[in-house]
Design a protein around this motif. Structure first.
Motif, PDB file in Angstrom:
ATOM      1  N   ALA A  89     -13.404   7.774  -7.863  1.00 45.45           N
ATOM      2  CA  ALA A  89     -12.891   8.477  -8.783  1.00 45.45           C
ATOM      3  C   ALA A  89     -11.495   7.627  -9.834  1.00 45.45           C
ATOM      4  O   ALA A  89     -11.547   8.259 -10.882  1.00 45.45           O
ATOM      5  CB  ALA A  89     -11.124   8.445  -7.795  1.00 45.45           C
ATOM      6  N   LYS A 123     -19.422  12.460  -2.223  1.00 44.46           N
ATOM      7  CA  LYS A 123     -18.787  13.517  -1.216  1.00 44.46           C
ATOM      8  C   LYS A 123     -18.061  13.731  -2.232  1.00 44.46           C
ATOM      9  O   LYS A 123     -17.518  14.472  -2.373  1.00 44.46           O
ATOM     10  CB  LYS A 123     -17.631  11.633  -0.897  1.00 44.46           C
ATOM     11  CG  LYS A 123     -17.052  11.854   0.667  1.00 44.46           C
ATOM     12  CD  LYS A 123     -17.048  10.630   0.991  1.00 44.46           C
ATOM     13  CE  LYS A 123     -16.064   9.442  -0.225  1.00 44.46           C
ATOM     14  NZ  LYS A 123     -15.352   8.390   0.896  1.00 44.46           N
ATOM     15  N   ASN A 124     -17.630  13.281  -3.508  1.00 51.83           N
ATOM     16  CA  ASN A 124     -16.631  13.824  -4.501  1.00 51.83           C
ATOM     17  C   ASN A 124     -17.652  15.535  -5.172  1.00 51.83           C
ATOM     18  O   ASN A 124     -17.339  15.759  -5.822  1.00 51.83           O
ATOM     19  CB  ASN A 124     -16.926  12.843  -5.132  1.00 51.83           C
ATOM     20  CG  ASN A 124     -15.382  11.931  -4.566  1.00 51.83           C
ATOM     21  OD1 ASN A 124     -15.286  11.280  -3.888  1.00 51.83           O
ATOM     22  ND2 ASN A 124     -13.727  12.566  -5.526  1.00 51.83           N
ATOM     23  N   ILE A 173     -24.778  19.141   9.172  1.00 45.80           N
ATOM     24  CA  ILE A 173     -24.294  18.671   9.013  1.00 45.80           C
ATOM     25  C   ILE A 173     -23.507  17.381   9.450  1.00 45.80           C
ATOM     26  O   ILE A 173     -23.354  16.281   8.722  1.00 45.80           O
ATOM     27  CB  ILE A 173     -23.331  19.672   8.673  1.00 45.80           C
ATOM     28  CG1 ILE A 173     -23.643  20.718   7.356  1.00 45.80           C
ATOM     29  CG2 ILE A 173     -21.747  19.466   8.373  1.00 45.80           C
ATOM     30  CD1 ILE A 173     -23.175  21.873   7.507  1.00 45.80           C
ATOM     31  N   SER A 200     -23.557  13.283   7.900  1.00 46.27           N
ATOM     32  CA  SER A 200     -22.085  13.263   7.647  1.00 46.27           C
ATOM     33  C   SER A 200     -21.569  11.543   7.942  1.00 46.27           C
ATOM     34  O   SER A 200     -20.938  11.123   8.249  1.00 46.27           O
ATOM     35  CB  SER A 200     -21.136  14.211   8.065  1.00 46.27           C
ATOM     36  OG  SER A 200     -21.471  15.369   6.696  1.00 46.27           O
ATOM     37  N   GLY A 201     -21.897  12.241   9.225  1.00 48.22           N
ATOM     38  CA  GLY A 201     -21.466  10.867  10.755  1.00 48.22           C
ATOM     39  C   GLY A 201     -22.416   9.606  10.317  1.00 48.22           C
ATOM     40  O   GLY A 201     -21.762   8.851   9.825  1.00 48.22           O
ATOM     41  N   ALA A 249     -20.354   7.881   7.396  1.00 43.65           N
ATOM     42  CA  ALA A 249     -19.626   7.358   7.373  1.00 43.65           C
ATOM     43  C   ALA A 249     -20.136   5.870   8.085  1.00 43.65           C
ATOM     44  O   ALA A 249     -18.936   4.974   7.717  1.00 43.65           O
ATOM     45  CB  ALA A 249     -18.726   8.537   7.848  1.00 43.65           C
ATOM     46  N   VAL A 250     -20.935   5.656   9.060  1.00 42.48           N
ATOM     47  CA  VAL A 250     -21.176   4.704   9.504  1.00 42.48           C
ATOM     48  C   VAL A 250     -21.568   3.727   8.283  1.00 42.48           C
ATOM     49  O   VAL A 250     -21.426   2.223   8.324  1.00 42.48           O
ATOM     50  CB  VAL A 250     -21.653   5.121  10.569  1.00 42.48           C
ATOM     51  CG1 VAL A 250     -22.997   3.850  10.987  1.00 42.48           C
ATOM     52  CG2 VAL A 250     -21.240   5.877  12.121  1.00 42.48           C
ATOM     53  N   THR A 290     -18.489   2.231   6.072  1.00 39.80           N
ATOM     54  CA  THR A 290     -17.751   1.311   6.824  1.00 39.80           C
ATOM     55  C   THR A 290     -18.513  -0.217   6.922  1.00 39.80           C
ATOM     56  O   THR A 290     -18.406  -0.699   6.480  1.00 39.80           O
ATOM     57  CB  THR A 290     -17.336   2.314   8.452  1.00 39.80           C
ATOM     58  OG1 THR A 290     -17.279   3.118   7.934  1.00 39.80           O
ATOM     59  CG2 THR A 290     -16.890   1.194   9.316  1.00 39.80           C
TER      60      THR A 290
END
Lengths: 202, 202, 202, 202
Positions: free
Chosen positions: B31, B116-117, B155, B159-160, B163-164, B167
């Motif tokens: 962004a 993601k965006n 999905i 996605s999981g 995320a990992v 992070t």
DNA sequence: GATGAATGAGTCTTCATTCAT
DNA sequence: TATGAATGAAGACTCATTCAT
């Protein structure tokens, strides 16, 4: 307990703005949710009103998250609390979260979008993460979850849940379809975390 | 051959700008990755230079994704291909993806943020999703995965994984720690999708 | 009446900006009439102010044309209406239009420049053309104008009129000189369109 | 004599650029005819080439006008010269100018657009204006034109001619239709300027 | 001659925020 | 409280021009 309450009453105007903001974020996405757009959606004549009621964009966002959490808690709390045992509660949480899309699609989409963009000090995301971790830890102690890195699993599962919920929210499916999705995902997560068969019993 | 390919090897400046863009996105997020920021990071005197080399923001983004995919594919491809059988490949994919963070943290974070965006319609996101679904379908046919909704699971798991990985990329952990995270996650996914013990064998 | 009309009387700043825009267009021409130039001319600190009051360049331009048309109509309307018969009205229109330069030179130049550049789809340009055509048609029916292609003649005469007016506006001549120019041009147009002597009378 | 010659031979590249520029101006209008667009149209890889061959935009524009004048002169010159007498030459000029649209629509549109925007030091526009004035003066002396302000009439008639030509160029009509338009306009101008019947004789 | 990269000013527009009323 | 005008920075993008090669 997988839910936590946190509410305080908004002034009338504040509440109105928060509602508008949530709807705008759900519609056009966080990135395009400007004050002007929100003001227009709320029927306000200028953005000044928003700045008057909120210290800044972060403040508004925080209020949005709080409001969404209130709605979320009201829907999911009872469903999760009705379940007994760690495994059943995990299953109930996942199913309730997916079902929530049918009741409050805008709130769900908005929250995920806000969290995704890292905005909002995120009591929400960190809170839920901590909650999952704690739930996993106690479940492991009780022998119903196998031993695993609770943090990593918490991250993976909550994010996967958000993604499924977000996808579902985008297409507004039938309640029965939502229920099916919830059961699919819950089963996935239960199997992923289950203790090996001869141990424990929730 | 009378015509040198223009897009095959980037033109120097183009590559430099792409690199800068990836780093900026990884640092401040998609962004806030404006042309000025990218220009500054690349040591350019003005944003005009970026517009000179790229048709627009979408073009730059597409180039970034392409560049990241090249790096990603080079790292993960061999590791995944080395594995045999559906389960082993799933495990290899997850572990390779997490290990990738150790080699190219910026690329990983940037790609996830871009995807993601919703920017860049990219083969990257839809491609991987389709890949997972297809992998699950054939694995189910072979009896090594239990029956489940392949789309929903795809999905949730991708996605999981993101995320990992995201992070992990934020904290730049040791390679051994990364390997452990990869194994944790792979085990989680293998168990989540495994066929019930007395059935199938692949 | 519970609602005050918003577009009827301009909001002060809007009017001020419109005035500035007209003057700038008259001075430097439509092509170079940028928001910055207009803002500077209007004593505004930034171009943002213009965007605040107008939806875009088109909106501002439309407002300019509307404003100019109001002024123009107020000046020319009575003069044209006072004339009786098709020929006299043609003469009156031409003379009034040239005389208008003495009263509102900037408005005249600006309007012509805007119309010339095809900006503002405006009733102004098409309206006047249609008006001329219709006037010629009815005049021909009455036998006071000879038969000719009304559209071609309307285009030629209105454009010629604009050119003379525009040239005059550039040098700001004496009123008596303007009156003479008007009579010259009117005579030219009356002769150009007159029916052959032995026919008609009206 | 209503035409004047002025030619010099362009270098190859210059000529190529000029041609491209004329076509671009005719297509997208003077305002949007940027160096990039012209370079692209000319098959040049960069705008640098244009700056190398021309001192600036004005220089390029002047060259365009010169080129168009050459084409125009070649077409109109003979037609005008073939006519004898002031009135016949006026008629021939008008008709030839309208007919020119059928042969070189791009050149015609480009020239009018350039002149309209006041660009190009405009030997073209001023030259033609002076030519008309001179033609009118000598015609008046010969008694074939009535007494009128030659400058005003020259402005009105050349502008009207341009407008008709420009309109025609926009719709690319049949040659016969063009011929009709030419005759219409010529008749209009002859009548507008004709001496009263009992005087003179061309 | 010719290329293409670089520049820096300029285009319009949107943004969050402030402030007098 | 509420309004709406004002601000100034930042957004992406285009432009004509320059310059080393």
């Amino acid at each position: 307990m997988l839910m936590r309450a946190r509410t305080f009453t908004e002034s009338g105007r504040r509440a109105q703005i928060v509602t508008a903001a949530i709807e705008v974020i759900a519609e056009v996405g966080f990135a395009k949710a400007s004050f002007s757009r929100i003001a227009k959606h709320a029927g306000l004549s200028s953005t000044g009103m928003i700045s008057y009621h909120f210290a800044g964009k972060d403040d508004l966002l925080t209020a949005c998250v709080a409001q969404i959490e209130k709605v979320t808690e009201a829907f999911m709390g009872p469903r999760v609390d009705a379940a007994e045992g760690h495994v059943a509660q995990l299953r109930a949480y996942v199913e309730a979260n997916v079902a929530l899309v049918g009741e409050h699609p805008a709130d769900v989409r908005a929250l995920i979008d806000i969290v995704k963009n890292g905005a909002a000090q995120s009591a929400s995301v960190n809170g839920r993460l901590a909650l999952f971790e704690e739930h996993f830890r106690t479940g492991q102690a009780a022998g119903v979850f196998r031993p695993f890195d609770t943090r990593t699993v918490a991250i993976a599962l909550t994010s996967g849940l958000d993604a499924v919920v977000s996808t579902a929210a985008a297409t507004a499916p039938e309640p029965t379809e939502l229920a099916r999705l919830g059961r699919e995902l819950a089963e996935l997560y239960v199997r992923a975390t289950a203790a090996d068969s001869q141990e424990g019993s929730a």
